[in-house]
Design a protein around this motif. Structure first.
Motif, PDB file in Angstrom:
ATOM      1  N   UNK A   1      39.679  -4.118 -39.166  1.00 39.39           N
ATOM      2  CA  UNK A   1      41.092  -4.291 -38.800  1.00 39.39           C
ATOM      3  C   UNK A   1      41.421  -5.735 -38.470  1.00 39.39           C
ATOM      4  N   UNK A   2      40.460  -6.448 -37.898  1.00 32.41           N
ATOM      5  CA  UNK A   2      40.764  -7.763 -37.327  1.00 32.41           C
ATOM      6  C   UNK A   2      40.189  -8.922 -38.150  1.00 32.41           C
TER       7      UNK A   2
ATOM      8  N   UNK B   1      25.001 -13.263 -33.164  1.00 29.72           N
ATOM      9  CA  UNK B   1      25.961 -14.237 -33.684  1.00 29.72           C
ATOM     10  C   UNK B   1      26.663 -13.645 -34.880  1.00 29.72           C
ATOM     11  N   UNK B   2      27.866 -14.150 -35.151  1.00 29.01           N
ATOM     12  CA  UNK B   2      28.652 -13.556 -36.223  1.00 29.01           C
ATOM     13  C   UNK B   2      29.506 -14.630 -36.865  1.00 29.01           C
ATOM     14  N   UNK B   3      29.752 -14.456 -38.161  1.00 32.77           N
ATOM     15  CA  UNK B   3      30.756 -15.249 -38.850  1.00 32.77           C
ATOM     16  C   UNK B   3      31.735 -14.257 -39.454  1.00 32.77           C
ATOM     17  N   UNK B   4      33.016 -14.470 -39.223  1.00 37.32           N
ATOM     18  CA  UNK B   4      34.016 -13.539 -39.742  1.00 37.32           C
ATOM     19  C   UNK B   4      35.222 -14.346 -40.220  1.00 37.32           C
ATOM     20  N   UNK B   5      35.944 -13.764 -41.155  1.00 34.77           N
ATOM     21  CA  UNK B   5      37.128 -14.420 -41.693  1.00 34.77           C
ATOM     22  C   UNK B   5      38.350 -13.603 -41.302  1.00 34.77           C
ATOM     23  N   UNK B   6      39.330 -14.262 -40.691  1.00 35.96           N
ATOM     24  CA  UNK B   6      40.567 -13.580 -40.318  1.00 35.96           C
ATOM     25  C   UNK B   6      41.432 -13.367 -41.553  1.00 35.96           C
ATOM     26  N   UNK B   7      42.465 -12.544 -41.396  1.00 37.45           N
ATOM     27  CA  UNK B   7      43.325 -12.195 -42.522  1.00 37.45           C
ATOM     28  C   UNK B   7      43.905 -13.427 -43.205  1.00 37.45           C
ATOM     29  N   UNK B   8      44.197 -14.472 -42.452  1.00 35.35           N
ATOM     30  CA  UNK B   8      44.829 -15.652 -43.068  1.00 35.35           C
ATOM     31  C   UNK B   8      43.808 -16.637 -43.630  1.00 35.35           C
TER      32      UNK B   8
ATOM     33  N   UNK C   1      46.004  -6.153 -33.391  1.00 32.50           N
ATOM     34  CA  UNK C   1      46.162  -6.177 -34.850  1.00 32.50           C
ATOM     35  C   UNK C   1      47.320  -7.104 -35.239  1.00 32.50           C
ATOM     36  N   UNK C   2      48.416  -6.994 -34.538  1.00 30.65           N
ATOM     37  CA  UNK C   2      49.592  -7.821 -34.857  1.00 30.65           C
ATOM     38  C   UNK C   2      49.287  -9.306 -34.625  1.00 30.65           C
ATOM     39  N   UNK C   3      48.485  -9.595 -33.592  1.00 32.50           N
ATOM     40  CA  UNK C   3      48.167 -10.993 -33.304  1.00 32.50           C
ATOM     41  C   UNK C   3      47.223 -11.582 -34.347  1.00 32.50           C
ATOM     42  N   UNK C   4      46.242 -10.790 -34.778  1.00 36.46           N
ATOM     43  CA  UNK C   4      45.182 -11.330 -35.633  1.00 36.46           C
ATOM     44  C   UNK C   4      45.471 -11.152 -37.117  1.00 36.46           C
ATOM     45  N   UNK C   5      46.313 -10.207 -37.459  1.00 39.92           N
ATOM     46  CA  UNK C   5      46.619  -9.920 -38.862  1.00 39.92           C
ATOM     47  C   UNK C   5      48.095  -9.537 -38.945  1.00 39.92           C
ATOM     48  N   UNK C   6      48.974 -10.539 -38.759  1.00 35.81           N
ATOM     49  CA  UNK C   6      50.401 -10.240 -38.576  1.00 35.81           C
ATOM     50  C   UNK C   6      51.042  -9.517 -39.773  1.00 35.81           C
TER      51      UNK C   6
ATOM     52  N   UNK D   1      45.710 -13.479 -50.418  1.00 32.33           N
ATOM     53  CA  UNK D   1      46.265 -12.147 -50.124  1.00 32.33           C
ATOM     54  C   UNK D   1      47.281 -12.227 -48.984  1.00 32.33           C
ATOM     55  N   UNK D   2      46.919 -12.986 -47.955  1.00 38.56           N
ATOM     56  CA  UNK D   2      47.809 -13.154 -46.802  1.00 38.56           C
ATOM     57  C   UNK D   2      49.131 -13.780 -47.245  1.00 38.56           C
ATOM     58  N   UNK D   3      49.037 -14.857 -48.015  1.00 36.65           N
ATOM     59  CA  UNK D   3      50.258 -15.537 -48.465  1.00 36.65           C
ATOM     60  C   UNK D   3      51.125 -14.596 -49.293  1.00 36.65           C
ATOM     61  N   UNK D   4      50.474 -13.725 -50.071  1.00 37.53           N
ATOM     62  CA  UNK D   4      51.224 -12.826 -50.956  1.00 37.53           C
ATOM     63  C   UNK D   4      51.583 -11.505 -50.278  1.00 37.53           C
ATOM     64  N   UNK D   5      51.107 -11.307 -49.048  1.00 39.14           N
ATOM     65  CA  UNK D   5      51.316 -10.017 -48.392  1.00 39.14           C
ATOM     66  C   UNK D   5      50.597  -8.879 -49.110  1.00 39.14           C
ATOM     67  N   UNK D   6      49.499  -9.211 -49.761  1.00 37.69           N
ATOM     68  CA  UNK D   6      48.752  -8.246 -50.584  1.00 37.69           C
ATOM     69  C   UNK D   6      47.730  -7.486 -49.721  1.00 37.69           C
ATOM     70  N   UNK D   7      47.868  -6.164 -49.560  1.00 39.10           N
ATOM     71  CA  UNK D   7      46.882  -5.428 -48.756  1.00 39.10           C
ATOM     72  C   UNK D   7      45.512  -5.339 -49.429  1.00 39.10           C
ATOM     73  N   UNK D   8      44.464  -5.327 -48.573  1.00 35.87           N
ATOM     74  CA  UNK D   8      43.080  -5.427 -49.033  1.00 35.87           C
ATOM     75  C   UNK D   8      42.246  -4.308 -48.406  1.00 35.87           C
ATOM     76  N   UNK D   9      41.484  -3.606 -49.251  1.00 35.19           N
ATOM     77  CA  UNK D   9      40.477  -2.680 -48.727  1.00 35.19           C
ATOM     78  C   UNK D   9      39.138  -3.396 -48.745  1.00 35.19           C
ATOM     79  N   UNK D  10      38.445  -3.424 -47.600  1.00 41.04           N
ATOM     80  CA  UNK D  10      37.176  -4.143 -47.507  1.00 41.04           C
ATOM     81  C   UNK D  10      36.018  -3.161 -47.717  1.00 41.04           C
ATOM     82  N   UNK D  11      35.063  -3.567 -48.545  1.00 40.48           N
ATOM     83  CA  UNK D  11      33.946  -2.673 -48.861  1.00 40.48           C
ATOM     84  C   UNK D  11      32.585  -3.327 -48.648  1.00 40.48           C
ATOM     85  N   UNK D  12      31.675  -2.537 -48.094  1.00 42.18           N
ATOM     86  CA  UNK D  12      30.277  -2.943 -47.987  1.00 42.18           C
ATOM     87  C   UNK D  12      29.448  -2.085 -48.931  1.00 42.18           C
ATOM     88  N   UNK D  13      28.543  -1.284 -48.380  1.00 37.23           N
ATOM     89  CA  UNK D  13      27.651  -0.482 -49.202  1.00 37.23           C
ATOM     90  C   UNK D  13      28.214   0.882 -49.578  1.00 37.23           C
TER      91      UNK D  13
END
Lengths: 456, 456
Positions: free
Chosen positions: B202-203, B166-173, B441-446, B60-72
């Protein structure tokens, strides 16, 4: 840039920056509690207000002037020690406290306020402040926020982060971020305060905080227990946690060599004789007219009968309570008395403490048969102060840290990274994490003037 | 980019991305609990692993494709509602739970794990999880972390942030940040996890978490109290807090119109008759064999004698305990039954609740004499659900939020900002704060692909 030129550029109008350039006056700004002095800075600024901090930082940012930020200088990782070419920003003149809000159980204080002052203000309003550390008389709230201070009551109150309901901080370019509403619940967008808590001054300078206060217990009790092993101690911890829930406030451990040292130092005048491999101090708080202390004794007596403890003394008076905590205070006193030691503020998951102790002993014996380990700390939250007397410090320290990391632990549980723990950070933080921290630093402090060279 | 072209670019090798493009299958991904559907996305990805999330986000990042993230999809601010042109990333297939670590009192779970599943796992190990919300059967841990969920036991356990060790998270890239050691104390550099807690996606996208578990109480008691005023309720709160300390777990308020509605809906079969301006539900936890419940009754009886309550019922059995909480559950049931209402999830400092209630009544009468206010919520932490029935919603809502902000409160206490509360954010966040959030936001998800247009 020469200091004179830089001072001439500082904003004059209206801000009492408390600029100090006298070398003698600056002597007390050269080191934190590690006592390793840095070079004399060209100046120390001691502003009286947030606006003053902002004006000073803006001038530094414009000039590309690096700044070392200082609170109470009680840190143990060299974070506040000035480096060559830095000026010092001290929050020591910003120490006022607002009134306690007894309904919301909060207080707004300036960053330079001393912990003990805050504790006393809370108590005079019938409340208490959750974090307590030995350096309470000198440590400042701002420094404790920047280093996310822990201490002995983390089991009950968590660390400094959990006490922060609002924060005011100044970014490197002088931008003031003020969020002091002090609400228990506020999800109006990302919480920027978290950046500055435990941020070691990399991202901004804390100037004020709204602190959470807690109910003051009607009474406190503690007990000193001789336990045969770490395994027994962990079972005892689980039993106390289950029986007392959030009333269990502390669970500290003192291993034999330290306990024996304290016993000798106090000429045997301590509540239990030496001779056990491990001693535990447990503390509980009692609210209202609860009979919670009976539960305390019930659990401890059962633990004795089950062989989890070989001896126990439970406090029944304020004098006995103080006598037990005095043993804990003796840990630092005794280890300092041994002269030049090497401390390691590690934490590991609770279940890995027995493995850590056993493997550390083996590796120490291999690296330096003459070495002695003096271990004490916050056993209940997995945080041990693993202090070593060795002539082979350079060989020993990396191995201790590597062991903690290998067991899923931390190389600096509560003391932070500063200048002195940087070499070990990559043992516990991935390249992706370190790159992300650098990215945040570049975004928030593009000229890297704040605490440059610390942490990273 | 067409969906076909984008799908063709997705990494095939090894990752089960669970790509779904069937319109019927996607119907349940269009809205959160606000029931306002967004457009049908071109695809929904439901990866099974963190590596899958990373591979998908990198594409998605490479394609500039926006993503809506969903949980429950239990949010109430539209944060998970897709926007035109977005693809959906759902964590619903990542719901495994690791074993409970009973010694450390922690558990590692995947982001799609349901709250209730986590609660049950904790209980089966003799522990408990501190956050509880009505949507426990659907809400996922990842969504609750991203929105820093609150609920009814914030007085005792604080919000979701306090449960995260503790947390595991994936950045936009696609960069994976993994910090799942789960230590109670770890100051090895800035805590990046905090960015993702309450960050509303957001991040980065939370994929796993190490959660703190707490001691399971031996018993719980609650009481329903009729109180003559908010002022009396606040005095009662202070007394209970002081007498019970951390054993006080909940202090909920239900104002007359809601209570009367529940009473009618339940045909009067509730523990206290209607007629009081305000009702309070207080809950305490009892550990071990404590006589703490006596304190509970002692404080409540004294409060009755002092006129702070006009009527009280204290639970003495599991059935009575459930009957009292059933009144609280009736709040949502009743207000939903009234049809299209406008909710406001505000919080104000405790001391300002009386002023908020009085001023809100006045402004409502001025804006819409026909309007009705149905108010209930987490009184003990200043968080009110101020629900209004009005034909003049556009005029009323901004004024309610403005009032909360003017009194030092928040425009969204626990529901977050999402798409639906964005207009009010500037009432409580300064331009400097908003600029700093944008900078992060600009730094973490340019390329701003993650939850674009939410919050900001």
């Amino acid at each position: 840039m020469t200091s004179v030129a830089f001072i001439e550029r500082l904003p004059a109008g209206g801000h009492d920056l408390g600029i100090e350039t006298d070398r003698d006056m600056m002597a007390r700004h050269l080191a934190d509690a590690t006592r390793k002095p840095g070079p004399v800075p060209s100046l120390v600024a001691r502003p009286k207000t947030t606006e003053g901090v902002s004006a000073f930082l803006k001038a530094c940012h414009d000039a590309g002037q690096p700044v070392a930020v200082q609170g109470g200088l009680t840190g143990l990782s060299g974070g506040a020690r000035p480096l060559e070419g830095e000026v010092v920003l001290s929050l020591e003149r910003m120490r006022s406290l607002g009134p306690v809000d007894a309904v919301s159980a909060t207080i707004v204080v300036e960053a330079g306020a001393r912990l003990q002052t805050v504790q006393e203000a809370a108590e005079s309003a019938g409340l208490c402040f959750g974090v307590d550390i030995g350096a309470r008389g000198s440590a400042t709230i701002g420094g404790m926020i920047a280093t996310n201070a822990g201490g002995i009551r983390v089991l009950r109150h968590d660390m400094m982060r959990a006490q922060i309901l609002g924060l005011e901080a100044v970014l490197a370019d002088g931008t003031v971020l003020s969020s002091l509403r002090g609400l228990m619940k506020d999800n109006s967008g990302p919480n920027l305060n978290q950046l500055f808590i435990g941020g070691e001054g990399l991202f901004g300078v804390v100037t004020r905080a709204c602190l959470r206060l807690s109910a003051k217990p009607a009474a406190e009790r503690n007990a000193l227990c001789a336990v045969p092993s770490v395994d027994s101690a962990l079972v005892l911890l689980q039993r106390l946690r289950s029986a007392l829930g959030p009333q269990l406030t502390a669970f500290e451990g003192i291993f034999a060599p330290v306990y024996e040292g304290i016993s000798a130092m106090r000429r045997g005048a301590i509540p239990l004789p030496a001779g056990s491999p491990l001693y535990v101090i447990a503390e509980m708080q009692i609210f209202g007219a609860q009979a919670g202390d009976d539960v305390f004794e019930t659990v401890l007596i059962q633990a004795y009968e089950d062989g989890l403890c070989s001896d126990i003394v439970v406090s029944r008076s304020g004098r006995e309570f103080a006598a037990i905590w005095d043993v804990r205070e003796g840990c630092t006193e005794f280890t300092f008395s041994l002269g030049r030691l090497t401390g390691h503020d590690i934490s590991v998951p609770l279940r890995s403490i027995p493995a850590f102790m056993a493997e550390a002993e083996t590796l120490l014996a291999g690296l330096d048969p003459e070495a002695g380990a003096y271990v004490f700390g916050h056993l209940g939250d997995g945080n041990l102060h693993y202090v070593v007397r060795t002539g082979r410090r350079e060989a020993v320290s990396p191995e201790i840290y590597r062991l903690a990391a290998r067991l899923g632990g931390s190389v600096t549980a509560e003391h932070g990274v500063g200048l002195d723990k940087k070499d070990y950070l990559s043992l516990v933080r991935s390249p992706a994490e370190l790159a992300t921290i650098r990215m945040l630093k570049a975004a928030l402090d593009p000229k890297a003037i704040l605490n440059r060279g610390r942490v990273l």
